[in-house]
Design a protein around this motif. Structure first.
Motif, PDB file in Angstrom:
ATOM      1  N   PRO A   4      22.490 -42.961 -47.813  1.00  0.00           N
ATOM      2  CA  PRO A   4      21.824 -42.141 -47.068  1.00  0.00           C
ATOM      3  C   PRO A   4      21.330 -41.184 -46.260  1.00  0.00           C
ATOM      4  N   HIS A   5      21.771 -40.215 -46.751  1.00  0.00           N
ATOM      5  CA  HIS A   5      21.903 -38.344 -45.660  1.00  0.00           C
ATOM      6  C   HIS A   5      20.810 -37.901 -46.897  1.00  0.00           C
ATOM      7  N   ARG A   6      20.192 -38.154 -47.803  1.00  0.00           N
ATOM      8  CA  ARG A   6      19.078 -38.091 -48.298  1.00  0.00           C
ATOM      9  C   ARG A   6      18.089 -38.606 -48.246  1.00  0.00           C
ATOM     10  N   TYR A   7      17.707 -38.536 -47.527  1.00  0.00           N
ATOM     11  CA  TYR A   7      16.428 -39.805 -46.531  1.00  0.00           C
ATOM     12  C   TYR A   7      16.165 -39.261 -44.989  1.00  0.00           C
ATOM     13  N   ARG A  56      12.083 -41.491 -45.332  1.00  0.00           N
ATOM     14  CA  ARG A  56      11.478 -40.576 -47.013  1.00  0.00           C
ATOM     15  C   ARG A  56      12.399 -40.401 -47.539  1.00  0.00           C
ATOM     16  N   PRO A  57      11.947 -40.793 -48.058  1.00  0.00           N
ATOM     17  CA  PRO A  57      12.483 -40.917 -50.446  1.00  0.00           C
ATOM     18  C   PRO A  57      13.243 -39.387 -50.564  1.00  0.00           C
ATOM     19  N   HIS A 117      20.268 -47.628 -55.582  1.00  0.00           N
ATOM     20  CA  HIS A 117      19.967 -47.051 -55.106  1.00  0.00           C
ATOM     21  C   HIS A 117      20.366 -48.151 -53.170  1.00  0.00           C
ATOM     22  N   ILE A 118      20.461 -48.880 -54.334  1.00  0.00           N
ATOM     23  CA  ILE A 118      20.833 -50.620 -52.538  1.00  0.00           C
ATOM     24  C   ILE A 118      21.850 -50.391 -52.786  1.00  0.00           C
ATOM     25  N   TRP A 127      10.951 -43.461 -58.124  1.00  0.00           N
ATOM     26  CA  TRP A 127      12.100 -45.185 -58.407  1.00  0.00           C
ATOM     27  C   TRP A 127      11.303 -45.954 -57.437  1.00  0.00           C
ATOM     28  N   TRP A 128      11.530 -45.231 -55.977  1.00  0.00           N
ATOM     29  CA  TRP A 128      11.319 -46.050 -54.947  1.00  0.00           C
ATOM     30  C   TRP A 128       9.463 -46.582 -55.674  1.00  0.00           C
TER      31      TRP A 128
END
Length: 347
Positions: A285-288, A215-216, A120-121, A223-224
């Protein structure tokens, strides 16, 4: 017993006050706002604590010792404010031998991570992740509250909130306050962040940093929660992030989102660039959800670019540096002030 006067109740001032009180000195801490002060540069969700300085084994060894100091401070002050989740730094794959050699000589534990282990990074092309095991994130607000609570209980400590310093007599080691009173000590530390340069002549540079808090998505929270802090990330290797956890948000920024500032009151920049930078650090990124975009200030020593101490008077020391380096090295400043107080007592 020496009298130590400290202006500024950020991390440098508070940790120095703790160290001085434990060494048997009488301490007064004054701040322009409440103690701890939510408007101080130290007051934030998190700060990274890392040791690895590729190419400099001595600096790496010193920083590794600071990691252990923060563990001892956590035991002393109480509370849980050090998340030992590790720190990953992006590094060119063809240059990792140098990094491994420095870590070996400094006796710190690292591991090399394939980019696929950090799905995710975003890491730059041709980079791997270098993970420091004994590193992590300080929960900055908790540190300040824990130190303040400890100081309030100590009989040799006086906290004076809502007292602004209006003048400093560096020869007399005296502070003049806005209520007409003054404070004098054998040793004085000015740790008022970006305002230090307005009180004494110290060579500093003021930076303005744009930071994004996210916010994830729910399915990635687990995971975060286990993710390390990360630096040298993003397609251009200029990004960094602090993972969420212990009630904090995911925090990210970049050297591209930092600029020199002339004053603390300049208008805020357009937030578009900050929102766009999310696309360069996160793979989806669109999911955050963007919770906040903040403009913050931090200062560095104009000569070294980090958190050096200046000496504007015979017994007056000033540290304008704030931000990550200011937080990480606060125990070193505390040690120096204690040594000066002890020397004054011996004299």
């Amino acid at each position: 017993m020496s009298v130590v006067v400290i202006a500024g109740a950020g991390v440098t001032g508070l940790i120095t006050a703790v160290r001085c009180a434990r060494a048997g000195h009488r301490v007064t801490v004054v701040d322009r706002g409440p103690i701890p002060n939510p408007s101080s540069s130290s007051f934030d969700q998190h700060r990274a604590i890392r040791a690895l300085a590729p190419g400099d084994a001595a600096a790496t060894r010193t920083s590794a010792a600071l990691h252990r100091r923060w563990l001892r401070l956590q035991a002393l002050l109480g509370g849980q404010f050090y998340r030992r989740i590790g720190v990953v730094t992006g590094w060119p794959a063809d240059r990792t031998d140098d990094v491994v050699d420095v870590a070996r000589r400094a006796d710190i534990t690292i591991s090399l991570l394939d980019p696929n282990t950090l799905p995710h990074i975003v890491l730059p092309a041709g980079y791997v992740g270098v993970r420091e095991t004994d590193a992590g994130v300080l929960l900055a607000e908790r540190v300040l509250h824990a130190a303040t609570a400890w100081l309030r209980r100590h009989p040799a400590v006086t906290l004076r909130p809502w007292r602004e310093v209006v003048a400093v007599d560096t020869d007399a080691t005296r502070l003049e306050l806005d209520d007409g009173t003054s404070l004098t000590g054998e040793v004085m530390l000015l740790a008022t962040g970006a305002w230090t340069g307005q009180l004494v002549d110290v060579p500093t540079i003021l930076h303005r940093q744009t930071t994004v808090y996210l916010r994830p998505p729910d399915d990635l929270r687990a995971w975060w929660d286990r993710a390390p802090s990360a630096g040298n990330i993003g397609a251009d290797a200029t990004g960094w992030l602090m993972p969420p956890g212990a009630g904090t948000l995911l925090k990210l920024s970049s050297t591209e989102l930092c600029r020199d500032a002339a004053t603390l009151t300049e208008p805020n920049e357009d937030r578009t660039a900050a929102r766009q930078y999310i696309d360069r650090i996160l793979t989806d990124p669109h999911r955050y959800t963007v919770a906040a975009i903040k403009q913050c200030h931090y200062t560095v020593d104009a000569v070294t670019g980090c958190g050096a101490l200046a000496q504007p008077g015979p017994a007056v020391w000033a540290r304008a540096a704030t931000g990550g380096d200011g937080f990480r090295t606060a125990p070193l400043v505390a040690d120096h002030i204690v040594e000066l107080a002890a020397a004054g007592l011996a004299a």
